[in-house]
Design a protein around this motif. Structure first.
Motif, short mmCIF file in Angstrom:
data_model
loop_
_atom_site.label_atom_id
_atom_site.label_comp_id
_atom_site.label_asym_id
_atom_site.label_seq_id
_atom_site.Cartn_x
_atom_site.Cartn_y
_atom_site.Cartn_z
N LYS A 1 0.70 -1.21 -0.06
CA LYS A 1 0.18 -0.10 -0.06
C LYS A 1 1.04 1.48 -0.03
O LYS A 1 1.66 1.33 0.80
N ALA A 2 0.93 1.90 -1.07
CA ALA A 2 1.32 3.42 -1.20
C ALA A 2 0.89 4.42 -0.51
O ALA A 2 -0.69 4.55 -0.76
N ASN A 3 1.62 5.34 0.04
CA ASN A 3 0.85 6.36 0.60
C ASN A 3 1.91 7.80 0.43
O ASN A 3 2.64 8.06 1.21
N PRO A 4 1.91 7.99 -0.87
CA PRO A 4 3.06 9.25 -1.18
C PRO A 4 2.85 10.64 -0.37
O PRO A 4 3.65 11.28 -0.37
N ASN A 5 1.60 10.64 -0.08
CA ASN A 5 1.14 12.10 0.34
C ASN A 5 0.84 11.91 2.06
O ASN A 5 -0.10 12.68 2.22
N SER A 6 1.52 10.94 2.74
CA SER A 6 1.08 11.14 4.17
C SER A 6 1.07 12.41 4.65
O SER A 6 2.04 13.27 4.43
N ILE A 7 0.15 12.53 5.98
CA ILE A 7 0.13 13.80 6.57
C ILE A 7 1.63 13.75 7.67
O ILE A 7 1.76 14.77 8.19
N THR A 8 2.27 12.69 7.52
CA THR A 8 3.40 12.53 8.35
C THR A 8 4.58 13.58 7.94
O THR A 8 5.51 13.90 8.75
N GLY A 9 4.44 14.03 6.66
CA GLY A 9 5.51 14.61 6.08
C GLY A 9 6.43 13.71 5.34
O GLY A 9 7.41 14.34 4.78
N PHE A 10 6.47 12.42 5.41
CA PHE A 10 7.30 11.55 4.48
C PHE A 10 6.25 10.35 3.96
O PHE A 10 5.26 10.23 4.30
N ALA A 11 6.78 10.28 2.66
CA ALA A 11 5.92 9.12 1.97
C ALA A 11 6.10 7.66 2.55
O ALA A 11 7.41 7.43 2.87
N GLN A 12 5.11 6.92 2.34
CA GLN A 12 5.32 5.67 2.95
C GLN A 12 4.81 4.84 2.02
O GLN A 12 3.89 4.86 1.22
N ILE A 13 5.11 3.41 2.36
CA ILE A 13 4.91 2.09 1.69
C ILE A 13 4.81 1.21 2.60
O ILE A 13 5.75 0.88 3.40
N PHE A 14 3.63 0.49 2.66
CA PHE A 14 3.54 -0.72 3.71
C PHE A 14 3.40 -2.08 3.06
O PHE A 14 2.80 -2.13 2.14
N LEU A 15 4.01 -3.04 3.46
CA LEU A 15 3.98 -4.44 3.26
C LEU A 15 3.97 -5.31 4.14
O LEU A 15 4.19 -4.92 5.20
N LEU A 16 3.96 -6.75 3.61
CA LEU A 16 3.85 -7.74 4.79
C LEU A 16 5.11 -8.65 4.50
O LEU A 16 5.32 -9.11 2.96
N ASP A 17 5.69 -9.34 5.43
CA ASP A 17 6.68 -10.38 5.18
C ASP A 17 5.86 -11.54 5.05
O ASP A 17 4.68 -11.59 5.26
N PRO A 18 6.52 -12.64 4.73
CA PRO A 18 6.02 -13.95 4.53
C PRO A 18 5.05 -14.40 5.75
O PRO A 18 4.08 -15.40 5.61
N ASP A 19 5.27 -13.75 6.80
CA ASP A 19 4.54 -14.24 8.33
C ASP A 19 3.57 -13.32 8.49
O ASP A 19 3.16 -13.33 9.90
N HIS A 20 3.41 -12.35 7.54
CA HIS A 20 2.42 -11.19 7.92
C HIS A 20 2.64 -9.97 8.92
O HIS A 20 2.05 -9.68 9.57
N ASN A 21 4.14 -9.98 9.12
CA ASN A 21 4.46 -9.08 9.99
C ASN A 21 4.70 -7.64 9.14
O ASN A 21 4.86 -7.67 7.80
N VAL A 22 3.82 -6.48 9.74
CA VAL A 22 3.99 -5.36 8.66
C VAL A 22 5.06 -4.44 8.88
O VAL A 22 5.66 -4.43 9.71
N ILE A 23 5.50 -4.20 7.64
CA ILE A 23 6.70 -3.29 7.38
C ILE A 23 6.50 -1.94 6.77
O ILE A 23 5.53 -2.15 5.90
N GLU A 24 6.87 -1.01 7.25
CA GLU A 24 6.92 0.32 6.58
C GLU A 24 8.23 0.68 6.07
O GLU A 24 9.22 0.71 6.75
N LEU A 25 8.23 1.02 4.65
CA LEU A 25 9.37 1.87 4.14
C LEU A 25 9.02 3.17 3.89
O LEU A 25 7.75 3.47 3.33
N ASN A 26 9.76 4.34 4.03
CA ASN A 26 9.40 5.53 4.16
C ASN A 26 10.52 6.32 3.69
O ASN A 26 11.79 5.91 3.76
N THR A 27 10.40 7.59 3.08
CA THR A 27 11.37 8.17 2.66
C THR A 27 10.93 9.79 2.74
O THR A 27 9.71 10.02 2.86
N VAL A 28 11.84 10.78 2.85
CA VAL A 28 11.48 12.08 2.89
C VAL A 28 10.98 12.51 1.48
O VAL A 28 11.44 12.19 0.56
N ARG A 29 10.00 13.28 1.51
CA ARG A 29 9.38 13.70 0.13
C ARG A 29 10.04 14.66 -0.37
O ARG A 29 10.69 15.59 0.26
N GLY A 30 10.18 14.64 -1.77
CA GLY A 30 11.51 15.47 -2.48
C GLY A 30 10.59 16.65 -3.15
O GLY A 30 9.84 17.22 -3.31
#
Length: 127
Positions: free
Chosen positions: A98-127
């Protein structure tokens, strides 16, 4: 008062160590580090330049996570350098996210699951 120096490690439960290692190494690009010889299987990974670690622990216990990606569920976040490049990598490897490029957090987010359904967020400073 407790004086914090940072997060040392995060531990996640996995059920299939080899499957989990494949995901964390080949999809997230983490490098395995030396782990003490515990009497249970697992793997440790170094993250970043400040000594943070991710510990995978094999455990056949129950988990409450049975559905899809829930961005409000417990998770950990890794900072990535390039948002679009990361999205492309996940798509190339057919990783649902799930991509959230315009998050109100101030950084762009991507959420995914590992094979055991642990949730992982990948984020970066918006450019």
């Amino acid at each position: 008062m407790i004086k914090h120096e940072g997060i040392h490690h995060i531990s996640l439960i996995v059920t299939d160590l080899e499957r989990a290692k494949t995901f964390y190494e080949q999809i997230l690009g983490l490098c395995e580090i030396l782990r003490p010889p515990f009497d249970f299987p697992g793997a440790w990974y170094g993250i970043g330049e400040d000594g943070q670690q991710l510990h995978l622990i094999v455990h056949q216990g129950e988990t409450n996570r049975v559905g899809g990606i829930d961005t409000r569920d417990g998770h950990f976040a890794l900072r990535v350098k390039d948002y679009e490049e990361t999205i492309g990598w996940l798509q190339q490897h057919h990783i649902a996210h799930k991509a959230n490029p315009n998050s109100i957090t101030g950084f762009a987010q991507i959420f995914l699951l590992d094979p055991d359904h642990n949730v992982i967020e990948l984020n970066t400073v918006r450019g």
